[in-house]
Design a protein around this motif. Structure first.
Motif, short mmCIF file in Angstrom:
data_model
loop_
_atom_site.label_atom_id
_atom_site.label_comp_id
_atom_site.label_asym_id
_atom_site.label_seq_id
_atom_site.Cartn_x
_atom_site.Cartn_y
_atom_site.Cartn_z
N CYS A 74 30.48 41.25 33.07
CA CYS A 74 30.46 40.85 34.40
C CYS A 74 31.73 40.36 34.93
O CYS A 74 32.10 40.60 36.02
N LEU A 75 32.68 39.70 34.19
CA LEU A 75 34.04 39.39 34.61
C LEU A 75 34.71 40.85 34.61
O LEU A 75 35.52 40.92 35.62
N GLY A 76 34.61 41.85 33.73
CA GLY A 76 35.24 43.02 34.04
C GLY A 76 35.02 43.82 35.12
O GLY A 76 35.71 44.41 35.95
N GLY B 30 37.20 44.52 38.33
CA GLY B 30 37.56 45.84 39.03
C GLY B 30 37.22 46.09 40.39
O GLY B 30 37.86 46.62 41.19
N CYS B 31 36.18 45.30 40.95
CA CYS B 31 35.71 45.31 42.30
C CYS B 31 36.67 44.58 43.18
O CYS B 31 36.94 45.19 44.13
N ILE B 32 37.30 43.57 42.82
CA ILE B 32 38.35 42.92 43.58
C ILE B 32 39.68 43.65 43.53
O ILE B 32 40.19 43.81 44.76
N VAL C 67 41.32 44.91 46.93
CA VAL C 67 42.59 44.67 47.53
C VAL C 67 43.59 45.82 47.68
O VAL C 67 44.22 46.06 48.70
N CYS C 68 43.21 46.94 46.99
CA CYS C 68 44.13 48.16 47.03
C CYS C 68 43.56 48.79 48.33
O CYS C 68 44.54 49.30 48.90
N ASN C 69 42.40 48.76 48.65
CA ASN C 69 41.93 49.48 49.69
C ASN C 69 42.64 48.66 51.01
O ASN C 69 42.87 49.30 52.10
N ILE C 70 42.51 47.43 50.91
CA ILE C 70 43.29 46.58 52.18
C ILE C 70 44.57 46.81 52.30
O ILE C 70 45.20 47.23 53.30
#
Length: 233
Positions: free
Chosen positions: A37-39, A43-45, A49-52
């Protein structure tokens, strides 16, 4: 069969379950699930951030492009309008060059909407590929569609090591009374539009001069003419 014995009968085998092992398996399963779940969340976060950041970079690029087309900045024009050379002597014993050169620059800002900040100005004098002088000049702000004149003086002595080609050029210049001197300008410029200031640029300005020695009678009446400088952004 009378008096006989049948096959032996064994008691059923007993099965033992390790409650400790089952508890360990359950604990490990929970840990693995938590780590997964942490991984997944990490990955989602990271993806968000990269998309922002990519979106911000694209927006800034579009804004900069729009401003560029609206403002249409033009290259600043530099020229040397006066060059008064009163001394240029190289002592062959110790290679000391004694010089006295006064310069006046004309700087034209052709932009209709942009003012310009000039910061950390420095003028450098070269003979051949050898630098013999460096002087600081005052910072200033230039309004739009404006021509500004600034002056400086290079005076003193410095060690100049000329090769065979440079010494030949110096002999030729002494005979003609006209010296081929290069002047480089180094500074930072920032464009101003309203209350906004751009980031700093470091243009390279090179001026190739032919300056007559005022105390020399061999110049044959040669007078200095305004010389345009090469601008490299």
């Amino acid at each position: 069969m009378a008096g006989g014995y049948g096959p032996p009968i064994y008691p059923p085998a007993q099965t033992y379950h390790s409650h400790r092992r089952r508890g360990a398996d359950v604990g490990c399963g929970i840990c693995r699930c938590f780590l997964n779940c942490l991984g997944c969340c990490g990955g989602c976060i990271l993806s968000i951030v990269c998309n922002i950041l990519i979106g911000i970079a694209v927006c800034l690029g579009i804004v900069a492009l729009i401003l560029w087309f609206i403002l249409r900045p033009n290259v600043v024009k530099f020229q040397v309008t006066e060059a008064n050379l009163t001394r240029f002597d190289l002592e062959p014993q110790n290679n000391n060059l004694r010089y006295n050169l006064s310069l006046k620059f004309s700087i034209r800002n052709p932009n209709q909407r942009l003012g310009i900040h000039y910061d950390r100005l420095e003028a450098r004098g070269y003979y051949g590929d050898q630098r013999f002088a460096a002087v600081d000049m005052k910072s200033f702000y230039q309004r739009r569609k404006n021509t500004t004149e600034i002056g400086t003086e290079m005076k003193g002595e410095s060690l100049v090591l000329l090769g065979s080609g440079g010494r030949k050029d110096l002999r030729d210049d002494r005979e003609s009374g006209v010296y081929r001197i290069d002047v480089k300008l180094r500074f930072k410029i920032r464009f101003k539009f309203g209350f906004l200031n751009s980031w700093a640029f470091r243009p390279k300005i090179m001026c190739h001069l032919k300056a007559p020695l005022s105390s020399s009678g061999s110049a044959g009446g040669f007078k200095f003419h305004s010389t345009k400088c090469h601008v490299d952004l």
